[in-house]
Design a protein around this motif. Structure first.
Motif, PDB file in Angstrom:
ATOM      1  N   ASP A   2      -4.309 -39.491  10.885  1.00 47.80           N
ATOM      2  CA  ASP A   2      -2.690 -39.314  11.210  1.00 47.80           C
ATOM      3  C   ASP A   2      -3.095 -38.097  11.125  1.00 47.80           C
ATOM      4  OD1 ASP A   2      -1.652 -41.821  10.970  1.00 47.80           O
ATOM      5  OD2 ASP A   2      -1.180 -40.596   8.658  1.00 47.80           O
ATOM      6  N   VAL A   3      -2.049 -37.004  11.963  1.00 51.11           N
ATOM      7  CA  VAL A   3      -2.886 -36.227  13.210  1.00 51.11           C
ATOM      8  C   VAL A   3      -0.954 -35.011  12.827  1.00 51.11           C
ATOM      9  CG1 VAL A   3      -4.093 -36.168  14.351  1.00 51.11           C
ATOM     10  CG2 VAL A   3      -1.741 -36.582  15.795  1.00 51.11           C
ATOM     11  N   SER A   4      -1.233 -33.708  12.837  1.00 45.82           N
ATOM     12  CA  SER A   4       0.506 -33.149  12.426  1.00 45.82           C
ATOM     13  C   SER A   4       0.481 -32.173  13.909  1.00 45.82           C
ATOM     14  CB  SER A   4       0.071 -31.926  11.212  1.00 45.82           C
ATOM     15  OG  SER A   4       0.113 -32.986  10.435  1.00 45.82           O
ATOM     16  N   LYS A   5       1.809 -32.576  14.188  1.00 44.97           N
ATOM     17  CA  LYS A   5       2.592 -31.495  15.040  1.00 44.97           C
ATOM     18  C   LYS A   5       3.679 -31.769  14.766  1.00 44.97           C
ATOM     19  CE  LYS A   5       2.471 -31.246  19.671  1.00 44.97           C
ATOM     20  NZ  LYS A   5       1.901 -30.260  20.679  1.00 44.97           N
ATOM     21  N   ASP A   6       4.606 -30.152  15.310  1.00 46.47           N
ATOM     22  CA  ASP A   6       5.875 -30.078  14.872  1.00 46.47           C
ATOM     23  C   ASP A   6       6.548 -30.174  13.595  1.00 46.47           C
ATOM     24  OD1 ASP A   6       6.319 -29.833  17.871  1.00 46.47           O
ATOM     25  OD2 ASP A   6       5.952 -31.870  18.310  1.00 46.47           O
ATOM     26  N   GLY A   7       5.375 -29.885  12.496  1.00 47.71           N
ATOM     27  CA  GLY A   7       6.067 -30.152  11.574  1.00 47.71           C
ATOM     28  C   GLY A   7       6.028 -31.639  11.107  1.00 47.71           C
ATOM     29  N   ARG A   8       5.087 -32.266  11.935  1.00 51.67           N
ATOM     30  CA  ARG A   8       5.854 -33.781  11.389  1.00 51.67           C
ATOM     31  C   ARG A   8       3.648 -34.675  11.349  1.00 51.67           C
ATOM     32  NH1 ARG A   8       9.977 -37.670  14.134  1.00 51.67           N
ATOM     33  NH2 ARG A   8       8.239 -38.991  13.201  1.00 51.67           N
ATOM     34  N   THR A   9       3.834 -35.567  10.698  1.00 55.15           N
ATOM     35  CA  THR A   9       2.638 -36.679  10.598  1.00 55.15           C
ATOM     36  C   THR A   9       3.052 -37.176  11.308  1.00 55.15           C
ATOM     37  OG1 THR A   9       1.421 -35.798   8.329  1.00 55.15           O
ATOM     38  CG2 THR A   9       0.895 -37.736   9.564  1.00 55.15           C
ATOM     39  N   TRP A  10       1.727 -37.877  12.756  1.00 59.97           N
ATOM     40  CA  TRP A  10       1.843 -38.525  14.127  1.00 59.97           C
ATOM     41  C   TRP A  10       0.668 -39.643  13.460  1.00 59.97           C
ATOM     42  CZ3 TRP A  10       6.317 -38.026  16.599  1.00 59.97           C
ATOM     43  CH2 TRP A  10       7.102 -37.128  16.343  1.00 59.97           C
ATOM     44  N   ARG A  11       0.702 -40.850  13.846  1.00 62.52           N
ATOM     45  CA  ARG A  11      -0.237 -41.937  13.819  1.00 62.52           C
ATOM     46  C   ARG A  11      -1.024 -42.003  15.726  1.00 62.52           C
ATOM     47  NH1 ARG A  11      -1.480 -47.670  13.704  1.00 62.52           N
ATOM     48  NH2 ARG A  11       0.441 -48.369  14.728  1.00 62.52           N
ATOM     49  N   GLN A 110       9.086 -37.178  22.652  1.00 56.64           N
ATOM     50  CA  GLN A 110       7.337 -36.316  22.431  1.00 56.64           C
ATOM     51  C   GLN A 110       6.837 -36.954  23.795  1.00 56.64           C
ATOM     52  OE1 GLN A 110       8.603 -38.225  19.887  1.00 56.64           O
ATOM     53  NE2 GLN A 110       9.449 -36.345  18.214  1.00 56.64           N
TER      54      GLN A 110
END
Length: 185
Positions: A2-11, A110
């Motif tokens: 997972d990575v983080s961007k825009d205050g969220r975690t993305w798979r 996104q």
């Protein structure tokens, strides 16, 4: 991963997430070079003359959203070494001719907002490849094409064709994917 961007975690996607299309395209000049031959209909699109990339890309995404149940989208950013992949340290998946893509599970907003400039026009934001979780359509632009290919239902292609900002044309799976009025370099 997972990575983080825009205050969220993305798979971040893996080879399993693109196994349905990996190795299933054909070599040549047809639309099935970018889109596996598993869809009801095929087409290409590019910004019409006088329409900027942002309006064109917003129209494409708006039409796809209107035709797709609410669900995550997979966004693929081709790592050319010279263009934004959004998550530069993320793992890559190989597609087409072992081209490395960063694949991330996100959504339409996104797709329109993460990237700043791409290789097909400089000002656009759309990923090089994207599709919904249910795989009901696939949008793919190969790195050396100035247009974008799509495989989907006939209804989705009809909706894209009705929107003059999209500039979509139907293409048979065995036809040259180069849209009328454009040429290969």
């Amino acid at each position: 991963m997972d990575v983080s961007k825009d205050g969220r975690t993305w798979r971040i996607g893996t080879a399993d997430d693109v196994a349905w299309l990996a190795g299933r395209t054909t070599q040549g000049l047809s639309v099935t070079t970018a889109i596996p031959p598993v869809f009801e209909a095929y087409g290409t699109f590019h910004p019409p003359e006088g329409v900027d990339f942002h309006a064109h890309e917003r129209a494409v995404v708006d039409e796809l959203v209107a035709c797709t149940p609410d669900q995550p989208w997979w966004l693929g950013f081709l790592d050319t070494g010279a263009h934004d992949v959004v998550f530069p340290h993320a793992a890559r998946v190989s597609l087409y001719w072992d081209w490395p893509y960063v694949l991330v599970e996100a959504g339409p907003e996104q797709a329109l907002g993460w990237r700043v400039g791409h290789m097909r026009g400089g000002d656009g934001a759309l990923p090089d490849l994207f599709f919904p979780a249910d795989r009901s359509w696939l949008v793919s632009a190969l790195w050396d094409d100035i247009w974008t290919d799509i495989g989907a239902s006939a209804a989705i292609l009809a909706a894209l064709r009705r929107n003059p900002l999209v500039n979509a044309v139907l293409v048979g799976p065995d036809e040259d994917a180069c849209p009328p009025g454009l040429s290969r370099d």
